[in-house]
Design a protein around this motif. Sequence first.
Motif, mmCIF file in Angstrom:
data_model
loop_
_atom_site.group_PDB
_atom_site.id
_atom_site.type_symbol
_atom_site.label_atom_id
_atom_site.label_comp_id
_atom_site.label_asym_id
_atom_site.label_seq_id
_atom_site.Cartn_x
_atom_site.Cartn_y
_atom_site.Cartn_z
ATOM 1 N N GLU A 205 0.025 -1.108 -0.308
ATOM 2 C CA GLU A 205 0.092 -0.473 0.035
ATOM 3 C C GLU A 205 0.924 1.544 0.195
ATOM 4 N N ASP A 206 2.341 0.952 0.563
ATOM 5 C CA ASP A 206 3.273 2.460 0.245
ATOM 6 C C ASP A 206 3.583 2.338 -0.798
ATOM 7 N N LEU A 207 3.757 1.551 -1.946
ATOM 8 C CA LEU A 207 4.486 1.670 -3.316
ATOM 9 C C LEU A 207 4.020 3.067 -4.092
ATOM 10 N N ARG A 208 3.020 3.533 -3.875
ATOM 11 C CA ARG A 208 2.419 4.521 -4.399
ATOM 12 C C ARG A 208 3.107 5.893 -4.403
ATOM 13 N N TYR A 209 3.488 5.616 -3.457
ATOM 14 C CA TYR A 209 4.783 6.826 -2.293
ATOM 15 C C TYR A 209 6.268 6.909 -2.799
ATOM 16 N N ILE A 210 6.860 5.692 -3.653
ATOM 17 C CA ILE A 210 8.410 5.500 -3.804
ATOM 18 C C ILE A 210 9.073 6.145 -5.012
ATOM 19 N N LYS A 211 9.722 6.455 -5.068
ATOM 20 C CA LYS A 211 10.838 7.392 -6.552
ATOM 21 C C LYS A 211 11.219 5.819 -7.037
ATOM 22 N N TYR A 212 11.029 6.295 -7.804
ATOM 23 C CA TYR A 212 11.790 4.472 -8.463
ATOM 24 C C TYR A 212 12.164 5.346 -10.118
ATOM 25 N N GLU A 213 13.079 4.579 -11.124
ATOM 26 C CA GLU A 213 13.365 4.629 -12.201
ATOM 27 C C GLU A 213 12.288 3.681 -13.087
ATOM 28 N N ARG A 214 12.064 3.700 -13.594
ATOM 29 C CA ARG A 214 10.841 2.026 -15.103
ATOM 30 C C ARG A 214 11.411 1.654 -15.788
ATOM 31 N N LYS A 215 12.724 2.315 -15.968
ATOM 32 C CA LYS A 215 13.673 1.281 -16.693
ATOM 33 C C LYS A 215 14.466 0.423 -15.879
ATOM 34 N N MET A 216 14.165 0.860 -14.659
ATOM 35 C CA MET A 216 15.332 0.264 -13.817
ATOM 36 C C MET A 216 14.066 -0.972 -12.502
ATOM 37 N N VAL A 217 13.056 -0.824 -12.981
ATOM 38 C CA VAL A 217 11.775 -1.313 -12.910
ATOM 39 C C VAL A 217 11.898 -2.956 -14.149
ATOM 40 N N GLU A 218 11.961 -2.161 -15.153
ATOM 41 C CA GLU A 218 11.435 -3.263 -16.306
ATOM 42 C C GLU A 218 13.017 -4.380 -16.234
#
Length: 251
Positions: A205-218
């Motif tokens: 439920e806290d995922l919407r608050y984190i900062k991330y790079e989409r490239k890294m996620v993929e």
Amino acid sequence: MSLIKVQGVIIKSINISESDKIVTLFSDKLGKIDAVVHGARRSRSKFLSSTQPFCYCDYVVYKGKNLYTINQSSIIESFQSILMNLDKLAYGSYFLELVDNITEKEMKYVSILAMLLKTLYILVHGDVDLELLRLTVSFKAISLAGYMPRLKGCVKCGSKMDYGVFSIKEGGILCSKCSIDGEYVYELNRQTLHFLHTLKNIKLEDLRYIKYERKMVEYLQNILTKYIMYYTEKDFKSISLINTIKEKGVV
Ligand SMILES: [Zn+2]
């Protein structure tokens, strides 16, 4: 014939005749079971909705010679809106397939069931990037199912490190001395490895608050998918639909 009350989510459904089907039910008390549902495909069947994939219900089942049979059902949450949206359906199907692929029949996985339900609720509300949700759920699920890769210290020599290469075959990270070239080996820099540790501990439920790079996620999702397929020896049918949606730029 003893009746057993369980709560669970339908993760798979196969039609076996014009009126009957076999569902795979991921339940609290019996774990993952296959169950026959007589007459489920008839238009007036009381089981019509409650035996669709994603449906979360109270079920009453009994055990036959080879399979269980569903005797009664009462819907808690149908998650119907997932079926009506192509993006949600693709990712939702992935989550059901993930749970199916990493679990054994008739073993209890209460934590994975709780996480699956939370994931489906988040999917319905749609306030988290679906790729980030997929990566986090995949990573948490394999940990809960006992496939956790080793990310603290080199798998071979144990030396502490905050970057290195991830080896699928070795099941974790390797330092520069122990690292090997070849298939199933991927670079993990400091930032990426740190991000994986964050995902391990974060509440969904806290995922919407984190900062991330989409490239890294993929990048990480690609590694994790190969990792899961390597250890479970099972394929993901839902991934081709996800990839098609991504190519079209919808997600
Ligand atoms: Zn080493």
